[in-house]
Design a protein around this motif. Structure first.
Motif, PDB file in Angstrom:
ATOM      1  N   ARG A 125    -128.045 -40.587  35.698  1.00 21.63           N
ATOM      2  CA  ARG A 125    -127.890 -39.799  34.474  1.00 21.63           C
ATOM      3  C   ARG A 125    -126.729 -38.824  34.606  1.00 21.63           C
ATOM      4  N   SER A 126    -125.598 -39.329  35.064  1.00 20.15           N
ATOM      5  CA  SER A 126    -124.441 -38.458  35.257  1.00 20.15           C
ATOM      6  C   SER A 126    -123.945 -37.874  33.935  1.00 20.15           C
ATOM      7  N   GLU A 127    -124.254 -38.556  32.829  1.00 22.01           N
ATOM      8  CA  GLU A 127    -123.831 -38.067  31.518  1.00 22.01           C
ATOM      9  C   GLU A 127    -125.024 -37.562  30.712  1.00 22.01           C
ATOM     10  N   LEU A 128    -125.981 -36.976  31.421  1.00 23.04           N
ATOM     11  CA  LEU A 128    -127.145 -36.416  30.768  1.00 23.04           C
ATOM     12  C   LEU A 128    -126.730 -35.317  29.791  1.00 23.04           C
ATOM     13  N   HIS A 129    -127.236 -35.405  28.564  1.00 28.00           N
ATOM     14  CA  HIS A 129    -126.947 -34.399  27.543  1.00 28.00           C
ATOM     15  C   HIS A 129    -128.196 -33.572  27.255  1.00 28.00           C
ATOM     16  N   LEU A 130    -127.983 -32.296  27.035  1.00 29.37           N
ATOM     17  CA  LEU A 130    -129.078 -31.403  26.682  1.00 29.37           C
ATOM     18  C   LEU A 130    -129.237 -31.365  25.168  1.00 29.37           C
ATOM     19  N   LYS A 131    -130.474 -31.516  24.733  1.00 24.98           N
ATOM     20  CA  LYS A 131    -130.738 -31.509  23.297  1.00 24.98           C
ATOM     21  C   LYS A 131    -131.229 -30.150  22.818  1.00 24.98           C
ATOM     22  N   GLN A 132    -132.114 -29.529  23.604  1.00 26.44           N
ATOM     23  CA  GLN A 132    -132.693 -28.258  23.168  1.00 26.44           C
ATOM     24  C   GLN A 132    -133.222 -27.485  24.362  1.00 26.44           C
ATOM     25  N   ILE A 133    -133.112 -26.174  24.312  1.00 32.53           N
ATOM     26  CA  ILE A 133    -133.648 -25.274  25.329  1.00 32.53           C
ATOM     27  C   ILE A 133    -134.507 -24.225  24.640  1.00 32.53           C
ATOM     28  N   GLU A 134    -135.697 -23.978  25.188  1.00 32.24           N
ATOM     29  CA  GLU A 134    -136.567 -22.940  24.647  1.00 32.24           C
ATOM     30  C   GLU A 134    -137.108 -22.100  25.799  1.00 32.24           C
ATOM     31  N   PHE A 135    -137.381 -20.804  25.506  1.00 30.80           N
ATOM     32  CA  PHE A 135    -137.982 -19.904  26.489  1.00 30.80           C
ATOM     33  C   PHE A 135    -139.252 -19.293  25.901  1.00 30.80           C
ATOM     34  N   LEU A 136    -140.320 -19.246  26.709  1.00 32.71           N
ATOM     35  CA  LEU A 136    -141.561 -18.603  26.280  1.00 32.71           C
ATOM     36  C   LEU A 136    -141.971 -17.572  27.329  1.00 32.71           C
ATOM     37  N   PRO A 137    -142.320 -16.350  26.895  1.00 37.43           N
ATOM     38  CA  PRO A 137    -142.697 -15.310  27.870  1.00 37.43           C
ATOM     39  C   PRO A 137    -144.077 -15.574  28.463  1.00 37.43           C
ATOM     40  N   LEU A 138    -144.197 -15.357  29.791  1.00 37.28           N
ATOM     41  CA  LEU A 138    -145.478 -15.521  30.486  1.00 37.28           C
ATOM     42  C   LEU A 138    -145.970 -14.219  31.109  1.00 37.28           C
ATOM     43  N   GLY A 139    -145.124 -13.157  31.083  1.00 34.53           N
ATOM     44  CA  GLY A 139    -145.493 -11.904  31.716  1.00 34.53           C
ATOM     45  C   GLY A 139    -145.136 -11.888  33.189  1.00 34.53           C
ATOM     46  N   ASP A 140    -145.161 -10.690  33.784  1.00 34.71           N
ATOM     47  CA  ASP A 140    -144.850 -10.510  35.211  1.00 34.71           C
ATOM     48  C   ASP A 140    -143.474 -11.097  35.564  1.00 34.71           C
ATOM     49  N   LYS A 141    -142.505 -10.863  34.696  1.00 40.54           N
ATOM     50  CA  LYS A 141    -141.140 -11.343  34.913  1.00 40.54           C
ATOM     51  C   LYS A 141    -141.062 -12.872  35.083  1.00 40.54           C
ATOM     52  N   ARG A 142    -141.946 -13.563  34.366  1.00 43.07           N
ATOM     53  CA  ARG A 142    -141.935 -15.025  34.401  1.00 43.07           C
ATOM     54  C   ARG A 142    -141.698 -15.563  32.997  1.00 43.07           C
ATOM     55  N   VAL A 143    -140.926 -16.641  32.951  1.00 49.57           N
ATOM     56  CA  VAL A 143    -140.584 -17.269  31.674  1.00 49.57           C
ATOM     57  C   VAL A 143    -140.805 -18.774  31.813  1.00 49.57           C
ATOM     58  N   LEU A 144    -141.401 -19.381  30.780  1.00 50.57           N
ATOM     59  CA  LEU A 144    -141.535 -20.834  30.737  1.00 50.57           C
ATOM     60  C   LEU A 144    -140.287 -21.419  30.088  1.00 50.57           C
ATOM     61  N   LEU A 145    -139.561 -22.222  30.866  1.00 53.57           N
ATOM     62  CA  LEU A 145    -138.366 -22.886  30.364  1.00 53.57           C
ATOM     63  C   LEU A 145    -138.747 -24.295  29.905  1.00 53.57           C
ATOM     64  N   ILE A 146    -138.442 -24.617  28.658  1.00 47.65           N
ATOM     65  CA  ILE A 146    -138.673 -25.959  28.106  1.00 47.65           C
ATOM     66  C   ILE A 146    -137.308 -26.577  27.817  1.00 47.65           C
ATOM     67  N   LEU A 147    -137.035 -27.691  28.468  1.00 47.16           N
ATOM     68  CA  LEU A 147    -135.731 -28.325  28.339  1.00 47.16           C
ATOM     69  C   LEU A 147    -135.922 -29.758  27.841  1.00 47.16           C
ATOM     70  N   VAL A 148    -135.275 -30.102  26.747  1.00 54.24           N
ATOM     71  CA  VAL A 148    -135.360 -31.438  26.149  1.00 54.24           C
ATOM     72  C   VAL A 148    -133.997 -32.110  26.265  1.00 54.24           C
ATOM     73  N   THR A 149    -133.978 -33.340  26.784  1.00 48.59           N
ATOM     74  CA  THR A 149    -132.723 -34.076  26.927  1.00 48.59           C
ATOM     75  C   THR A 149    -132.543 -35.052  25.772  1.00 48.59           C
ATOM     76  N   ASN A 150    -131.349 -35.600  25.693  1.00 41.82           N
ATOM     77  CA  ASN A 150    -131.035 -36.496  24.593  1.00 41.82           C
ATOM     78  C   ASN A 150    -131.850 -37.787  24.616  1.00 41.82           C
ATOM     79  N   ASP A 151    -132.390 -38.158  25.786  1.00 44.15           N
ATOM     80  CA  ASP A 151    -133.188 -39.380  25.853  1.00 44.15           C
ATOM     81  C   ASP A 151    -134.670 -39.127  25.608  1.00 44.15           C
ATOM     82  N   GLY A 152    -135.013 -37.902  25.171  1.00 46.76           N
ATOM     83  CA  GLY A 152    -136.386 -37.596  24.817  1.00 46.76           C
ATOM     84  C   GLY A 152    -137.227 -37.039  25.942  1.00 46.76           C
ATOM     85  N   ASP A 153    -136.663 -36.900  27.135  1.00 51.50           N
ATOM     86  CA  ASP A 153    -137.422 -36.368  28.269  1.00 51.50           C
ATOM     87  C   ASP A 153    -137.621 -34.866  28.085  1.00 51.50           C
TER      88      ASP A 153
END
Length: 333
Positions: A125-153
């Protein structure tokens, strides 16, 4: 290696009986199952010749013989009759809603049908494209990172940040990153880390680094393994825990195994590595059967099965071959 018809029949019978029973095969069993009208003395003479050729070996605790890796190789290359799979064994296509689902299902299918480990080398996947990035707060200086790629992963990661981010800050950060990075490749995303735009958004540095780290893992994780635990219950390995540890270290590190699969990437059809032919010490008592798979007519990866040298080759070979075709069809769709 040239063997006369009688020697070929006896070697074939010995390999088949050993695969079926897992016990050294003696002259009486060879006489019973070979269909040859020869004396026990003749069979013993043939076995002695085959042992001298390195095709069979005599365990110290038995009068019978077992095939060597060289014996398996001759059996597979010249004596094996591959059997077509029954219609009930593979009766449905692989899921095609998501590439990762298809790949995972293929590795699980290989393991389920063979009771060995199923491995799939995923498309690079050398040409992997990013489709969307989201952040959700979890507290205690922690964040849930949600990353969606162009192939639906979709990948979820918990990120430890340098400070506590408010929910509205994470919303604005995601909006900013999606505006500037969505649809771009990982290499472009990396370059943004040094850009002037990022410098004016200093608070995004840790979040961007987290997104890059997740993307890098997606870009380099080229293999999925299922059913490694199946090997733990095999009699062939039960007495050698040191070898089992080495085998599971191979599964964990993946790099050497990936190199072996890449050899099959450039091959025509099914490839079989028996014992030391793999060049990997942990696989000295294993056989690896691989096949490349295609997406829209182009070979993009390899899948296979890892099990003991004492496996039913006539059944495992078509399982690997058909699964490669099923995976290629699912990914093409």
């Amino acid at each position: 290696m040239l063997l006369n018809d009688r020697s070929q029949i006896l070697l074939k019978t010995l390999v088949e009986r050993y695969i079926a029973d897992g016990q050294p095969v003696g002259s009486k069993a060879l006489s019973q199952f070979s269909g040859l009208d020869v004396s026990s003395a003749t069979i013993r003479n043939v076995m002695a010749d085959l042992e001298q050729l390195g095709l069979v070996a005599s365990p110290h605790t038995s009068a019978g013989r077992i095939p060597t890796a060289q014996g398996y190789r001759l059996f597979v290359d010249t004596l094996l009759a591959v059997q077509p799979l029954g219609s009930v064994e593979i009766n449905a296509p692989l899921p095609n809603d998501n590439p990762q689902h298809s790949i995972q299902a293929a590795s699980q299918l290989l393991s389920q049908l063979t009771q060995f480990a199923g491995v799939v080398m995923t498309p690079k996947r050398s040409e992997l494209h990013l489709k969307q990035i989201e952040f959700l707060p979890l507290g205690d200086k922690r964040v849930l990172l949600i990353l969606v790629t162009n192939d639906g992963d979709v990948q979820n990661r918990i990120v430890q940040t340098e400070r506590q981010f408010a929910p509205n800050e994470l919303i604005h950060a995601a909006q900013f990153l999606n505006e500037h990075c969505a649809g771009k490749t990982l290499s472009v995303l990396l370059s943004w880390l040094q850009s002037d735009v990022i410098r004016v958004k200093q608070d995004l540095t840790s979040l961007m680094n987290a997104a890059v780290a997740v993307s890098s893992n997606l870009n380099t994780d080229h293999m999925v393994i299922a059913g490694e635990h199946q090997l733990l219950g095999l009699h062939d390995f039960s007495g050698d825990m040191q070898r089992m540890r080495q085998l599971f270290e191979l599964f964990e590190q993946k790099t050497a195994l990936l190199q072996l699969l890449e050899q099959g990437h450039h091959a025509q059809g099914v490839q079989i590595y028996i014992g030391g032919e793999s060049g990997l010490a942990p696989l000295d008592q294993c056989s690896v059967i691989t096949a490349p798979y295609q997406v829209n007519g182009e070979v993009v990866g390899t899948l296979g099965v890892i099990g003991p040298t004492r496996m039913a080759y006539e059944r495992v070979i078509p399982i690997v071959d058909i699964t490669a075709k099923l995976l290629g069809s699912a990914l093409s769709n």
